[in-house]
Design an enzyme around this catalytic site. Structure first.
Site, PDB file in Angstrom:
ATOM      1  N   LYS A 112       0.823  -1.215   0.000  1.00 20.56           N
ATOM      2  CA  LYS A 112       0.000   0.000   0.000  1.00 20.56           C
ATOM      3  C   LYS A 112       0.864   1.276   0.000  1.00 20.56           C
ATOM      4  O   LYS A 112       0.463   2.299  -0.546  1.00 20.56           O
ATOM      5  CB  LYS A 112      -0.927   0.038   1.219  1.00 20.56           C
ATOM      6  CG  LYS A 112      -1.820  -1.164   1.415  1.00 20.56           C
ATOM      7  CD  LYS A 112      -3.001  -1.179   0.466  1.00 20.56           C
ATOM      8  CE  LYS A 112      -4.010  -2.253   0.789  1.00 20.56           C
ATOM      9  NZ  LYS A 112      -3.503  -3.653   0.744  1.00 20.56           N
TER      10      LYS A 112
HETATM   11  C1  LIG Z   1      -3.980  -4.755   0.132  1.00 22.98           C
HETATM   12  C2  LIG Z   1      -3.157  -5.989   0.059  1.00 22.98           C
HETATM   13  C3  LIG Z   1      -3.381  -6.975  -0.925  1.00 22.98           C
HETATM   14  C4  LIG Z   1      -4.503  -6.887  -1.941  1.00 22.98           C
HETATM   15  O1  LIG Z   1      -4.291  -5.870  -2.872  1.00 22.98           O
HETATM   16  P1  LIG Z   1      -5.536  -5.388  -3.784  1.00 22.98           P
HETATM   17  O2  LIG Z   1      -5.022  -4.209  -4.531  1.00 22.98           O
HETATM   18  O3  LIG Z   1      -6.621  -5.021  -2.807  1.00 22.98           O
HETATM   19  O4  LIG Z   1      -5.913  -6.501  -4.664  1.00 22.98           O
HETATM   20  C5  LIG Z   1      -2.542  -8.078  -0.962  1.00 22.98           C
HETATM   21  N1  LIG Z   1      -1.560  -8.231  -0.048  1.00 22.98           N
HETATM   22  C6  LIG Z   1      -1.323  -7.319   0.918  1.00 22.98           C
HETATM   23  C7  LIG Z   1      -0.238  -7.571   1.905  1.00 22.98           C
HETATM   24  C8  LIG Z   1      -2.098  -6.161   1.009  1.00 22.98           C
HETATM   25  O5  LIG Z   1      -1.865  -5.273   1.979  1.00 22.98           O
END
Ligand SMILES: *Cc1c(COP(=O)(O)O)cnc(C)c1O
Length: 469
Positions: A112
Protein backbone atom coordinates in the site's frame (compact mmCIF):
# COMPACT_ATOMS: atom_id res chain seq x y z
CA UNK A 1 -6.49 14.00 -19.77
CA UNK A 2 -10.10 13.56 -18.69
CA UNK A 3 -11.71 10.82 -16.63
CA UNK A 4 -15.08 9.17 -17.08
CA UNK A 5 -17.20 7.27 -14.56
CA UNK A 6 -17.63 3.53 -15.14
CA UNK A 7 -21.36 4.07 -14.67
CA UNK A 8 -21.61 6.72 -17.34
CA UNK A 9 -23.72 9.26 -15.46
CA UNK A 10 -21.20 11.54 -13.73
CA UNK A 11 -19.59 14.54 -15.46
CA UNK A 12 -15.98 13.99 -16.64
CA UNK A 13 -13.24 15.38 -14.43
CA UNK A 14 -9.55 16.13 -14.69
CA UNK A 15 -6.88 14.35 -12.62
CA UNK A 16 -7.15 16.84 -9.76
CA UNK A 17 -10.91 16.45 -9.58
CA UNK A 18 -10.60 12.67 -9.60
CA UNK A 19 -7.97 12.75 -6.87
CA UNK A 20 -10.16 14.83 -4.57
CA UNK A 21 -13.48 13.14 -5.40
CA UNK A 22 -12.44 9.48 -5.00
CA UNK A 23 -15.77 7.97 -6.04
CA UNK A 24 -17.81 9.47 -8.92
CA UNK A 25 -21.20 11.06 -8.13
CA UNK A 26 -23.07 8.19 -9.80
CA UNK A 27 -21.34 5.64 -7.57
CA UNK A 28 -18.94 4.61 -10.35
CA UNK A 29 -15.15 4.59 -10.49
CA UNK A 30 -13.11 6.97 -12.59
CA UNK A 31 -11.15 5.67 -15.57
CA UNK A 32 -9.11 7.54 -18.20
CA UNK A 33 -11.18 8.72 -21.16
CA UNK A 34 -8.40 7.31 -23.37
CA UNK A 35 -5.53 5.13 -22.14
CA UNK A 36 -2.11 6.60 -22.87
CA UNK A 37 -0.17 4.28 -25.17
CA UNK A 38 3.60 4.27 -25.58
CA UNK A 39 5.41 2.97 -28.65
CA UNK A 40 8.08 0.30 -28.29
CA UNK A 41 10.71 3.00 -28.79
CA UNK A 42 9.21 5.14 -26.04
CA UNK A 43 9.22 2.16 -23.68
CA UNK A 44 12.84 1.32 -24.51
CA UNK A 45 13.82 4.89 -23.72
CA UNK A 46 12.51 4.37 -20.15
CA UNK A 47 14.84 1.45 -19.41
CA UNK A 48 17.35 1.93 -16.66
CA UNK A 49 15.85 5.03 -15.06
CA UNK A 50 15.84 5.47 -11.27
CA UNK A 51 12.46 4.37 -9.91
CA UNK A 52 11.25 7.86 -8.92
CA UNK A 53 12.07 9.22 -12.38
CA UNK A 54 10.24 6.37 -14.12
CA UNK A 55 7.25 6.85 -11.81
CA UNK A 56 7.11 10.60 -12.47
CA UNK A 57 7.26 10.14 -16.25
CA UNK A 58 4.57 7.46 -16.36
CA UNK A 59 2.21 9.16 -13.89
CA UNK A 60 2.59 12.39 -15.85
CA UNK A 61 0.84 10.62 -18.73
CA UNK A 62 -2.24 10.51 -16.50
CA UNK A 63 -2.20 13.97 -14.94
CA UNK A 64 -2.39 16.11 -18.06
CA UNK A 65 -1.70 19.75 -17.32
CA UNK A 66 -2.86 19.60 -13.71
CA UNK A 67 0.66 18.71 -12.55
CA UNK A 68 4.03 19.42 -14.13
CA UNK A 69 6.66 16.74 -14.64
CA UNK A 70 8.97 18.71 -12.33
CA UNK A 71 6.38 18.72 -9.53
CA UNK A 72 5.76 15.00 -9.96
CA UNK A 73 9.48 14.29 -9.95
CA UNK A 74 9.90 16.12 -6.63
CA UNK A 75 6.92 14.28 -5.13
CA UNK A 76 8.14 10.89 -6.35
CA UNK A 77 11.62 11.53 -4.96
CA UNK A 78 10.07 12.46 -1.61
CA UNK A 79 7.75 9.47 -1.66
CA UNK A 80 10.31 6.81 -2.58
CA UNK A 81 13.52 8.34 -1.20
CA UNK A 82 12.84 6.93 2.26
CA UNK A 83 12.26 3.36 1.13
CA UNK A 84 14.46 0.67 2.62
CA UNK A 85 15.94 -0.43 -0.72
CA UNK A 86 17.68 1.80 -3.29
CA UNK A 87 15.84 0.05 -6.13
CA UNK A 88 12.53 0.89 -4.34
CA UNK A 89 10.83 -2.20 -5.86
CA UNK A 90 13.63 -4.76 -6.43
CA UNK A 91 13.27 -7.98 -8.40
CA UNK A 92 14.54 -11.15 -6.69
CA UNK A 93 15.03 -14.32 -8.71
CA UNK A 94 13.53 -17.55 -7.31
CA UNK A 95 14.35 -20.05 -10.05
CA UNK A 96 15.17 -20.15 -13.75
CA UNK A 97 12.08 -18.18 -14.80
CA UNK A 98 10.32 -16.93 -11.68
CA UNK A 99 10.92 -13.68 -9.85
CA UNK A 100 9.39 -11.78 -6.97
CA UNK A 101 8.83 -8.05 -7.22
CA UNK A 102 9.27 -6.75 -3.68
CA UNK A 103 6.75 -4.02 -3.04
CA UNK A 104 7.21 -3.92 0.74
CA UNK A 105 10.21 -1.65 1.31
CA UNK A 106 8.08 1.33 2.34
CA UNK A 107 7.52 2.62 5.87
CA UNK A 108 4.77 0.15 6.83
CA UNK A 109 6.27 -2.90 5.06
CA UNK A 110 3.33 -3.50 2.72
CA UNK A 111 2.63 -2.64 -0.89
CA UNK A 112 0.00 0.00 0.00
CA UNK A 113 2.94 2.34 0.67
CA UNK A 114 3.90 2.28 -3.02
CA UNK A 115 0.76 4.28 -3.84
CA UNK A 116 -0.08 6.01 -0.57
CA UNK A 117 3.32 7.61 -0.07
CA UNK A 118 2.73 9.45 -3.32
CA UNK A 119 -0.96 10.06 -2.68
CA UNK A 120 -0.31 12.02 0.53
CA UNK A 121 2.01 14.33 -1.38
CA UNK A 122 -0.45 14.71 -4.26
CA UNK A 123 -3.17 15.75 -1.82
CA UNK A 124 -0.87 18.27 -0.19
CA UNK A 125 0.22 19.81 -3.48
CA UNK A 126 -3.28 20.17 -4.87
CA UNK A 127 -4.87 21.38 -1.63
CA UNK A 128 -2.18 23.93 -0.88
CA UNK A 129 -2.59 25.41 -4.34
CA UNK A 130 -6.34 25.68 -3.71
CA UNK A 131 -5.90 26.98 -0.16
CA UNK A 132 -7.94 24.09 1.22
CA UNK A 133 -7.58 21.45 3.92
CA UNK A 134 -9.13 18.03 4.31
CA UNK A 135 -9.65 15.64 7.20
CA UNK A 136 -9.10 11.97 6.41
CA UNK A 137 -11.03 9.58 8.61
CA UNK A 138 -10.79 5.83 8.37
CA UNK A 139 -11.33 2.59 10.21
CA UNK A 140 -8.76 -0.16 10.20
CA UNK A 141 -8.44 -3.72 11.36
CA UNK A 142 -4.69 -3.34 11.08
CA UNK A 143 -2.74 -2.60 7.94
CA UNK A 144 -4.47 0.05 5.88
CA UNK A 145 -4.55 2.41 8.87
CA UNK A 146 -0.80 2.49 9.26
CA UNK A 147 -0.20 2.99 5.53
CA UNK A 148 -2.68 5.91 5.53
CA UNK A 149 -1.07 7.45 8.62
CA UNK A 150 2.42 7.19 7.15
CA UNK A 151 1.12 8.76 3.93
CA UNK A 152 -0.45 11.73 5.72
CA UNK A 153 1.93 12.40 8.61
CA UNK A 154 3.36 15.91 8.54
CA UNK A 155 1.34 16.84 5.42
CA UNK A 156 0.48 20.53 5.67
CA UNK A 157 -3.06 20.42 4.26
CA UNK A 158 -4.23 17.10 5.67
CA UNK A 159 -5.40 15.95 9.12
CA UNK A 160 -5.97 12.27 9.72
CA UNK A 161 -7.95 10.38 12.36
CA UNK A 162 -7.88 6.56 12.35
CA UNK A 163 -10.16 4.39 14.45
CA UNK A 164 -8.98 0.91 15.42
CA UNK A 165 -10.69 -1.72 17.59
CA UNK A 166 -9.15 -1.61 21.07
CA UNK A 167 -7.01 -4.68 21.72
CA UNK A 168 -7.92 -6.38 18.46
CA UNK A 169 -5.02 -5.49 16.22
CA UNK A 170 -1.62 -7.15 16.52
CA UNK A 171 0.95 -5.23 18.55
CA UNK A 172 3.06 -4.50 15.46
CA UNK A 173 0.01 -3.16 13.66
CA UNK A 174 -1.03 -0.97 16.59
CA UNK A 175 2.46 0.37 17.16
CA UNK A 176 2.91 1.22 13.49
CA UNK A 177 -0.02 3.60 13.93
CA UNK A 178 0.26 4.84 17.49
CA UNK A 179 3.99 5.63 17.51
CA UNK A 180 3.52 8.26 14.81
CA UNK A 181 3.46 11.38 16.99
CA UNK A 182 3.03 14.00 14.25
CA UNK A 183 0.57 16.74 15.31
CA UNK A 184 -1.74 16.12 12.33
CA UNK A 185 -2.22 12.43 13.25
CA UNK A 186 -4.70 11.16 15.84
CA UNK A 187 -5.35 7.53 16.76
CA UNK A 188 -8.53 6.51 18.53
CA UNK A 189 -9.01 3.02 19.95
CA UNK A 190 -12.69 2.15 19.99
CA UNK A 191 -14.19 -0.10 22.65
CA UNK A 192 -15.66 -2.43 20.02
CA UNK A 193 -14.72 -4.52 17.00
CA UNK A 194 -13.69 -3.56 13.48
CA UNK A 195 -17.28 -3.44 12.21
CA UNK A 196 -18.13 -0.95 14.98
CA UNK A 197 -15.23 1.25 13.84
CA UNK A 198 -16.34 1.03 10.25
CA UNK A 199 -19.94 1.87 11.16
CA UNK A 200 -18.74 4.96 13.05
CA UNK A 201 -16.76 6.13 10.02
CA UNK A 202 -19.77 5.58 7.77
CA UNK A 203 -21.93 7.52 10.23
CA UNK A 204 -19.50 10.46 10.11
CA UNK A 205 -19.65 10.48 6.30
CA UNK A 206 -23.46 10.30 6.45
CA UNK A 207 -23.61 13.29 8.83
CA UNK A 208 -23.74 15.84 5.98
CA UNK A 209 -23.13 19.02 8.03
CA UNK A 210 -20.20 17.40 9.84
CA UNK A 211 -18.83 16.01 6.59
CA UNK A 212 -18.91 19.45 4.97
CA UNK A 213 -17.53 21.26 8.03
CA UNK A 214 -14.53 18.91 8.30
CA UNK A 215 -14.10 18.37 4.54
CA UNK A 216 -14.02 14.64 5.25
CA UNK A 217 -12.14 12.49 2.76
CA UNK A 218 -11.06 8.86 2.47
CA UNK A 219 -7.97 7.23 1.00
CA UNK A 220 -9.64 3.99 -0.01
CA UNK A 221 -8.50 1.81 -2.82
CA UNK A 222 -10.99 3.04 -5.39
CA UNK A 223 -9.13 6.36 -5.80
CA UNK A 224 -7.77 6.47 -9.33
CA UNK A 225 -4.52 8.09 -8.20
CA UNK A 226 -3.69 4.92 -6.26
CA UNK A 227 -3.96 2.82 -9.40
CA UNK A 228 -1.88 5.32 -11.36
CA UNK A 229 0.86 5.14 -8.71
CA UNK A 230 0.94 1.34 -8.94
CA UNK A 231 1.56 1.22 -12.68
CA UNK A 232 5.28 2.20 -12.61
CA UNK A 233 6.51 -0.86 -10.68
CA UNK A 234 5.02 -3.27 -13.20
CA UNK A 235 6.61 -1.26 -15.97
CA UNK A 236 9.95 -1.24 -14.15
CA UNK A 237 9.89 -5.03 -13.73
CA UNK A 238 8.87 -5.69 -17.33
CA UNK A 239 11.52 -3.31 -18.70
CA UNK A 240 14.21 -4.91 -16.53
CA UNK A 241 13.29 -8.35 -17.92
CA UNK A 242 13.47 -7.26 -21.53
CA UNK A 243 10.12 -5.68 -22.41
CA UNK A 244 8.97 -4.39 -24.82
CA UNK A 245 11.10 -6.90 -26.75
CA UNK A 246 10.21 -9.87 -24.54
CA UNK A 247 6.81 -10.66 -23.01
CA UNK A 248 6.36 -11.17 -19.27
CA UNK A 249 3.62 -12.56 -17.03
CA UNK A 250 2.55 -11.27 -13.62
CA UNK A 251 1.08 -13.12 -10.65
CA UNK A 252 -0.67 -10.91 -8.11
CA UNK A 253 -2.12 -11.87 -4.70
CA UNK A 254 -5.42 -10.08 -4.95
CA UNK A 255 -8.07 -8.58 -2.69
CA UNK A 256 -9.75 -5.45 -4.04
CA UNK A 257 -8.30 -5.99 -7.54
CA UNK A 258 -6.41 -2.68 -7.44
CA UNK A 259 -2.93 -4.11 -7.69
CA UNK A 260 -3.66 -6.49 -10.56
CA UNK A 261 -5.59 -3.77 -12.37
CA UNK A 262 -2.39 -1.72 -12.48
CA UNK A 263 -0.65 -4.72 -14.11
CA UNK A 264 -3.49 -4.85 -16.64
CA UNK A 265 -2.95 -1.12 -17.27
CA UNK A 266 0.70 -1.49 -18.33
CA UNK A 267 -0.48 -3.96 -20.93
CA UNK A 268 -3.13 -1.52 -22.08
CA UNK A 269 -0.35 1.08 -22.34
CA UNK A 270 1.59 -1.10 -24.75
CA UNK A 271 3.87 -3.47 -22.84
CA UNK A 272 3.70 -7.17 -23.83
CA UNK A 273 2.05 -8.84 -20.80
CA UNK A 274 1.28 -12.44 -21.78
CA UNK A 275 -0.74 -13.45 -18.74
CA UNK A 276 -2.12 -12.09 -15.47
CA UNK A 277 -2.53 -14.62 -12.66
CA UNK A 278 -4.92 -13.61 -9.88
CA UNK A 279 -4.10 -15.30 -6.56
CA UNK A 280 -6.76 -15.81 -3.88
CA UNK A 281 -7.02 -17.50 -0.51
CA UNK A 282 -10.20 -19.41 0.35
CA UNK A 283 -12.16 -16.24 -0.40
CA UNK A 284 -12.09 -17.22 -4.03
CA UNK A 285 -14.76 -15.19 -5.84
CA UNK A 286 -12.32 -14.08 -8.55
CA UNK A 287 -11.04 -17.60 -9.15
CA UNK A 288 -14.62 -18.86 -9.46
CA UNK A 289 -15.39 -16.09 -11.90
CA UNK A 290 -12.39 -16.85 -14.10
CA UNK A 291 -12.97 -20.62 -13.98
CA UNK A 292 -16.70 -20.71 -14.60
CA UNK A 293 -18.12 -17.16 -14.93
CA UNK A 294 -19.45 -17.48 -11.38
CA UNK A 295 -19.12 -14.04 -9.79
CA UNK A 296 -21.14 -14.70 -6.66
CA UNK A 297 -20.30 -13.37 -3.20
CA UNK A 298 -20.06 -15.71 -0.23
CA UNK A 299 -19.48 -14.84 3.42
CA UNK A 300 -15.92 -13.68 4.10
CA UNK A 301 -13.82 -16.28 5.91
CA UNK A 302 -10.65 -15.42 7.85
CA UNK A 303 -7.33 -16.73 6.51
CA UNK A 304 -3.58 -16.39 7.02
CA UNK A 305 -3.62 -13.64 4.36
CA UNK A 306 -6.09 -11.18 5.92
CA UNK A 307 -5.53 -8.40 3.37
CA UNK A 308 -7.15 -10.70 0.80
CA UNK A 309 -10.15 -11.67 2.94
CA UNK A 310 -12.52 -9.90 0.58
CA UNK A 311 -15.57 -11.02 -1.37
CA UNK A 312 -16.39 -7.88 -3.31
CA UNK A 313 -13.36 -6.64 -5.23
CA UNK A 314 -14.29 -3.02 -5.79
CA UNK A 315 -11.73 -2.31 -8.51
CA UNK A 316 -13.05 -5.15 -10.66
CA UNK A 317 -15.65 -2.62 -11.84
CA UNK A 318 -12.92 -0.88 -13.83
CA UNK A 319 -12.09 -4.08 -15.73
CA UNK A 320 -15.76 -4.89 -16.17
CA UNK A 321 -16.30 -1.48 -17.81
CA UNK A 322 -13.56 -2.31 -20.32
CA UNK A 323 -14.85 -5.84 -20.93
CA UNK A 324 -18.32 -4.42 -21.62
CA UNK A 325 -16.92 -2.16 -24.33
CA UNK A 326 -16.93 0.90 -22.01
CA UNK A 327 -20.71 0.81 -21.76
CA UNK A 328 -21.54 2.74 -18.57
CA UNK A 329 -25.21 1.78 -18.52
CA UNK A 330 -24.40 -1.93 -18.80
CA UNK A 331 -21.72 -1.64 -16.09
CA UNK A 332 -24.15 0.16 -13.77
CA UNK A 333 -26.80 -2.51 -14.36
CA UNK A 334 -24.35 -5.35 -13.61
CA UNK A 335 -23.19 -3.63 -10.41
CA UNK A 336 -26.80 -3.05 -9.31
CA UNK A 337 -27.62 -6.71 -9.78
CA UNK A 338 -24.48 -7.72 -7.91
CA UNK A 339 -25.48 -5.52 -4.99
CA UNK A 340 -29.08 -6.70 -4.97
CA UNK A 341 -28.59 -10.42 -5.65
CA UNK A 342 -24.96 -11.09 -4.70
CA UNK A 343 -24.31 -12.41 -8.19
CA UNK A 344 -22.95 -10.50 -11.16
CA UNK A 345 -24.16 -11.40 -14.64
CA UNK A 346 -21.21 -11.10 -17.02
CA UNK A 347 -21.99 -11.75 -20.70
CA UNK A 348 -20.25 -14.81 -22.09
CA UNK A 349 -18.21 -12.86 -24.64
CA UNK A 350 -16.85 -10.52 -21.96
CA UNK A 351 -15.99 -13.45 -19.70
CA UNK A 352 -14.17 -15.20 -22.55
CA UNK A 353 -12.18 -12.06 -23.22
CA UNK A 354 -11.17 -11.93 -19.53
CA UNK A 355 -10.09 -15.57 -19.50
CA UNK A 356 -7.87 -15.06 -22.54
CA UNK A 357 -5.58 -12.95 -20.35
CA UNK A 358 -6.40 -13.70 -16.70
CA UNK A 359 -6.08 -16.98 -14.77
CA UNK A 360 -7.46 -17.51 -11.27
CA UNK A 361 -5.66 -19.46 -8.54
CA UNK A 362 -6.77 -20.41 -5.03
CA UNK A 363 -4.68 -21.62 -2.10
CA UNK A 364 -5.93 -22.52 1.38
CA UNK A 365 -3.99 -21.88 4.60
CA UNK A 366 -2.32 -25.26 4.59
CA UNK A 367 -1.12 -24.79 1.02
CA UNK A 368 0.08 -21.30 1.93
CA UNK A 369 2.22 -22.62 4.79
CA UNK A 370 3.58 -25.36 2.52
CA UNK A 371 4.55 -22.75 -0.08
CA UNK A 372 6.30 -20.57 2.53
CA UNK A 373 8.25 -23.65 3.65
CA UNK A 374 9.07 -24.62 0.06
CA UNK A 375 10.40 -21.16 -0.82
CA UNK A 376 12.57 -21.18 2.26
CA UNK A 377 13.95 -24.65 1.62
CA UNK A 378 14.51 -24.31 -2.12
CA UNK A 379 15.45 -20.67 -2.57
CA UNK A 380 16.33 -19.47 0.93
CA UNK A 381 13.57 -16.92 0.58
CA UNK A 382 11.28 -15.89 3.44
CA UNK A 383 7.85 -14.90 2.09
CA UNK A 384 4.78 -13.63 3.91
CA UNK A 385 1.48 -15.52 3.36
CA UNK A 386 0.14 -13.07 0.74
CA UNK A 387 3.35 -13.27 -1.27
CA UNK A 388 3.36 -17.08 -1.01
CA UNK A 389 -0.02 -17.27 -2.71
CA UNK A 390 1.43 -15.23 -5.57
CA UNK A 391 4.52 -17.42 -5.95
CA UNK A 392 2.51 -20.64 -5.80
CA UNK A 393 0.22 -19.23 -8.48
CA UNK A 394 3.23 -18.25 -10.59
CA UNK A 395 4.40 -21.85 -10.52
CA UNK A 396 1.03 -23.45 -11.16
CA UNK A 397 -0.12 -21.21 -13.98
CA UNK A 398 2.98 -19.98 -15.82
CA UNK A 399 2.45 -19.53 -19.56
CA UNK A 400 3.28 -22.54 -21.72
CA UNK A 401 6.13 -20.71 -23.46
CA UNK A 402 9.12 -21.25 -21.12
CA UNK A 403 10.85 -18.14 -22.44
CA UNK A 404 8.28 -15.93 -20.67
CA UNK A 405 9.39 -14.95 -17.15
CA UNK A 406 6.77 -14.83 -14.41
CA UNK A 407 6.91 -12.06 -11.83
CA UNK A 408 5.03 -12.54 -8.56
CA UNK A 409 4.16 -9.41 -6.60
CA UNK A 410 5.47 -9.62 -3.01
CA UNK A 411 2.93 -7.50 -1.18
CA UNK A 412 4.08 -7.68 2.45
CA UNK A 413 7.36 -8.07 4.30
CA UNK A 414 7.59 -11.42 6.11
CA UNK A 415 8.12 -9.61 9.45
CA UNK A 416 4.61 -8.27 9.10
CA UNK A 417 3.20 -11.80 9.52
CA UNK A 418 5.84 -13.43 11.74
CA UNK A 419 3.59 -16.10 13.28
CA UNK A 420 2.71 -17.72 9.95
CA UNK A 421 6.29 -17.54 8.70
CA UNK A 422 7.60 -19.08 11.92
CA UNK A 423 4.99 -21.83 11.80
CA UNK A 424 6.06 -22.74 8.29
CA UNK A 425 9.83 -22.40 8.56
CA UNK A 426 10.76 -22.37 12.24
CA UNK A 427 12.34 -18.96 11.70
CA UNK A 428 10.95 -15.71 13.01
CA UNK A 429 11.67 -12.97 10.47
CA UNK A 430 13.18 -9.90 12.16
CA UNK A 431 11.92 -6.37 11.56
CA UNK A 432 14.21 -4.42 9.20
CA UNK A 433 16.74 -2.17 10.97
CA UNK A 434 14.78 1.04 10.47
CA UNK A 435 11.86 -0.43 12.45
CA UNK A 436 13.89 -2.45 14.95
CA UNK A 437 13.09 -0.05 17.83
CA UNK A 438 9.31 -0.15 17.19
CA UNK A 439 8.67 -1.82 20.54
CA UNK A 440 10.51 0.89 22.46
CA UNK A 441 8.89 3.89 20.79
CA UNK A 442 6.42 6.11 22.64
CA UNK A 443 2.78 5.41 21.77
CA UNK A 444 -0.06 7.92 21.72
CA UNK A 445 -3.75 7.08 21.36
CA UNK A 446 -6.96 7.65 23.22
CA UNK A 447 -9.69 5.19 24.05
CA UNK A 448 -13.32 6.10 23.38
CA UNK A 449 -16.62 4.24 23.59
CA UNK A 450 -18.50 3.75 20.29
CA UNK A 451 -20.33 7.06 20.70
CA UNK A 452 -20.65 9.07 17.47
CA UNK A 453 -21.02 12.42 19.28
CA UNK A 454 -17.83 11.98 21.27
CA UNK A 455 -15.87 10.80 18.27
CA UNK A 456 -17.04 13.74 16.15
CA UNK A 457 -15.99 16.07 18.98
CA UNK A 458 -12.54 14.48 19.00
CA UNK A 459 -12.20 14.80 15.20
CA UNK A 460 -13.37 18.42 15.31
CA UNK A 461 -10.94 19.47 18.04
CA UNK A 462 -8.07 17.73 16.25
CA UNK A 463 -8.79 19.42 12.93
CA UNK A 464 -9.48 22.80 14.49
CA UNK A 465 -6.24 22.89 16.45
CA UNK A 466 -4.28 22.24 13.27
CA UNK A 467 -6.29 24.74 11.30
CA UNK A 468 -5.50 27.44 13.83
CA UNK A 469 -1.81 26.55 13.82
C1 LIG B 1 -3.98 -4.76 0.13
C2 LIG B 1 -3.16 -5.99 0.06
C3 LIG B 1 -3.38 -6.98 -0.92
C4 LIG B 1 -4.50 -6.89 -1.94
O1 LIG B 1 -4.29 -5.87 -2.87
P1 LIG B 1 -5.54 -5.39 -3.78
O2 LIG B 1 -5.02 -4.21 -4.53
O3 LIG B 1 -6.62 -5.02 -2.81
O4 LIG B 1 -5.91 -6.50 -4.66
C5 LIG B 1 -2.54 -8.08 -0.96
N1 LIG B 1 -1.56 -8.23 -0.05
C6 LIG B 1 -1.32 -7.32 0.92
C7 LIG B 1 -0.24 -7.57 1.90
C8 LIG B 1 -2.10 -6.16 1.01
O5 LIG B 1 -1.87 -5.27 1.98
Amino acid sequence: MRYLSTRGQAPPRDFEGVLLAGLAEDGGLFVPEAWPELSAGEWRALRGLPYAELAARLIHRFTGNTLSLEALRAMAEGAYGGFGHPAVAPLVQLDHRRFVLELFHGPTLAFKDMALQLLGRLFDQVLERRGERITIVGATSGDTGSAAIEACRDRAAVDIVILHPLGRTSEVQRRQMTTVLSPNVRNIAIEGDFDTCQDLVKAMFNDAPFRAEMRLAAVNSINWARIAAQIPYYAAAALALGAPDRPVAFSVPTGNFGNVLAAWAVRRMGLPVARLIVGSNRNDILARFLAANDMSARPVEPSLSPSMDIQVSSNFERLLFELLGRDGAATAAAMRRFRAEGRMPVPDAAWREATALFRGFTLDDEGTLAEIRRLWERAGYLADPHTAIGTAAARALAPEDPAIPVVAAATAHPAKFPEAVERATGRRPPLPPRLADLYEREERFEVLPPDLGRIETAVRSHARRNRAA
